[in-house]
Design a protein around this motif. Structure first.
Motif: not given
Length: 568
Positions: A194-211, A221-231
């Motif tokens: 099994l391969f599991v792909g992960n997106y970004v390190d998003f949380s409500f407390s650290r969310r960004q605001r973009c106009p 955009a996803p580059l506003s957040y840190q990438a994480v490793s897959d499994r």
């Protein structure tokens, strides 16, 4: 011959008077509306959307449907604050629909769906993103792996119409934001890993605001957040998995994973792994045969586009689009870019031929997610369907007061068989005139008539069941590839269908690809003008090759490794 005259009309641009696909969701009982939980905060997780699966969970010979559901988003929020009302009372859950084919008065066969979620014992109330299907325990019944924004779930098929949550005992959870997943046997031991792909390190407390360009709130955009490793989880064969992410080498590189497809890209007989990453380099993990992988994407020419730029890859699919016997790649991207077609030279080296195949201009104004190769007119050439929906506010819809201004139409392309595609969206039917926020796309022969049908999931909208109106009646063969022990479909098996005087058709047993979705494991091959098959060669994982002759056309055949065939 009506099918082939229709195909000629499509290729020549002549008008046709029959819809290619018709939405039958409402009339067949596939009653599902997605709830993305948005409350006006523009959380990134609510815009990406979800997928679904086509699988025969009850082994009755037809395809059932599994669809993922969202939840209310944001700390302290109440349902009264939701922009769109939920489709039912809480708790909302992923849904399983059983298909029972019904013969109509005119002789046509239509699916008939019944919601069996409660009866099945499935309790999946996470924020659903993606799903993978496969028989991980080799008991002959298809299991489900569900990815979520939060903890994932492994749902074991008990073979009696029910499922059990075995996430903890199998050791396959990931509490991060997972989207794509795929079962595949990377070590050729007969057990699906099994391969599991992960997106970004998003949380409500650290969310960004973009106009948006007009200054209105918009999604980041996803580059506003840190990438994480897959499994990567290796199946031990005892009911459990071990995390081999580090040992395999996959842990060494990060990306914003949204799509994954498994196939033997370099022709060495081992199953490789391709990961489509959003706005970062895509990864081509070549299986080295010793439990490790090497990312050859840059060397292979499949990490970036022809201009050397990484793109916002969402969905991906692999298949032999040019009929030369190897696995080519197509992936979907954001508006302003183009979707990209990479042609394989047979050794795992790719070149971007998007514009040459006339797929570039047609995709530049759309944001695409789910996609599939499907030979809708059974002429032997793989056509292309794409699910579209924006991820940034469309100003024209915003000015009109649309509460979810991301709507776009889906697209259909006809493979002309000469290194070119023709867009036939305007001839595809009313279902392709709907502007929605489409995301997941699963493909399969839902009514068992030998042509490919499609389920499309819509973010904060209804699921669509697109029944193919043109393929039925043509020449085709359907194949299911299984082990004689009775375990499930042998994923990754390649098939060569030889026809007298015609190009060999290369197809693969695959359920992964697209965006966050799982498709029909059966091979359904249109034969064009061929009314018979000379022989079929089956290339099983592990290197064994079996050959069958005298295979009839116009129906489904089960091929057992070393044990002949069964007709259905």
């Amino acid at each position: 011959m009506a099918v082939f005259w229709a195909a000629r009309a499509l290729a020549s641009g002549e008008p046709t008077n029959q819809e290619l696909f018709v939405d039958r969701a409402g009339s067949t009982g596939l009653d599902f509306v997605h709830f993305n939980g948005m409350t006006g905060e523009y959380y990134l997780v609510e815009v990406n959307g979800f997928g679904g699966a086509l699988l025969d969970y009850d082994n009755d010979g037809d395809l059932d449907v599994f669809l993922l559901q969202g939840q209310l988003l944001g700390p302290g929020k109440t349902l009264a604050e939701a922009v769109f009302p939920p489709p039912g009372p809480p708790p909302l859950s992923d849904r399983l629909f059983r298909n029972d084919l019904e013969v109509q008065a005119d002789g046509t066969i239509l699916p008939s769906f019944t919601d069996v979620t409660e009866k099945s014992g499935i309790h999946a109330i996470g924020y659903g993103m993606g799903v993978a299907t496969g028989d991980y325990d080799n008991n002959g019944w298809t299991d489900l792996y569900v990815t979520n924004f939060g903890s994932n779930q492994m749902l074991r098929n008990n073979g009696d119409g029910t499922f059990s949550d075995v996430t903890e005992e199998t050791g396959t959870d990931d509490i991060r934001w997972s989207v794509p997943a795929a079962f595949f046997d990377f070590d050729s031991d007969g057990w699906l890993d099994l391969f599991v792909g992960n997106y970004v390190d998003f949380s409500f407390s650290r969310r960004q605001r973009c106009p948006s360009p007009s200054g209105a709130p918009d999604y980041c955009a996803p580059l506003s957040y840190q990438a994480v490793s897959d499994r990567l989880f290796r199946n031990r064969g005892d009911g459990g998995f071990e995390d081999v992410t580090r040992r395999s080498g996959i842990h060494g590189e990060y990306g914003n994973a949204l799509g994954v497809v498994t196939a033997d890209f370099n022709g060495d007989g081992r199953i490789d792994l391709y990961v489509a990453n959003d706005m970062s380099l895509n990864q081509m993990w070549i299986n080295l045969g010793d439990g490790t992988f090497r990312n050859d994407a840059l060397i292979a020419g499949s990490a970036v586009n022809e201009e050397g730029r990484p793109e916002a890859s969402m969905g991906v699919v692999a298949g032999d689009v040019d009929a030369d016997g190897d696995e080519d790649l197509f992936m979907t991207h954001i508006d302003g870019e183009t979707n990209t077609l990479y042609i394989n030279d047979g050794t795992g080296l790719f070149r971007d031929v998007t514009d040459r195949w006339e797929l570039g201009v047609a995709s530049r104004t759309s944001t695409a997610f789910g996609t599939a190769w499907l030979d809708f007119d059974q002429d032997g050439w793989l056509d292309l369907i794409i699910a579209n929906g924006a991820v940034s506010v469309l100003e024209s819809q915003l000015r009109q007061g649309d509460p979810y201004p991301l709507k776009q139409i889906n697209q259909l392309f006809h493979n002309l068989g000469n290194g070119r595609f023709e867009e036939v969206t305007d001839r595809a039917g009313a279902a392709f005139e709907l502007a929605e926020v489409s995301r997941g796309l699963a493909m399969g022969d839902i009514d068992n008539d030998g042509d490919p049908d499609v389920v499309i999931t819509n973010n904060s909208g209804p699921a669509r069941l697109l029944i193919n109106q043109w393929g039925a009646g043509g020449n085709w063969v359907g194949l299911r590839l299984v082990e004689p022990s009775g375990q499930g479909d042998v994923l990754g098996t390649r098939v060569a269908i030889h026809r007298h005087g015609q190009p060999t058709l290369w197809r693969r047993v695959q359920v992964d690809g697209s965006y966050a979705s799982a498709s029909d494991p059966r091979i359904v091959a249109g034969l064009g003008s061929s009314t018979s098959i000379d022989k079929i060669e089956v290339f099983w994982p592990g290197g064994q090759v079996d050959t069958w002759s005298g295979v009839p056309v116009g129906g489904y055949i089960t091929l057992l490794r070393r044990h002949g065939k069964e007709q259905h």
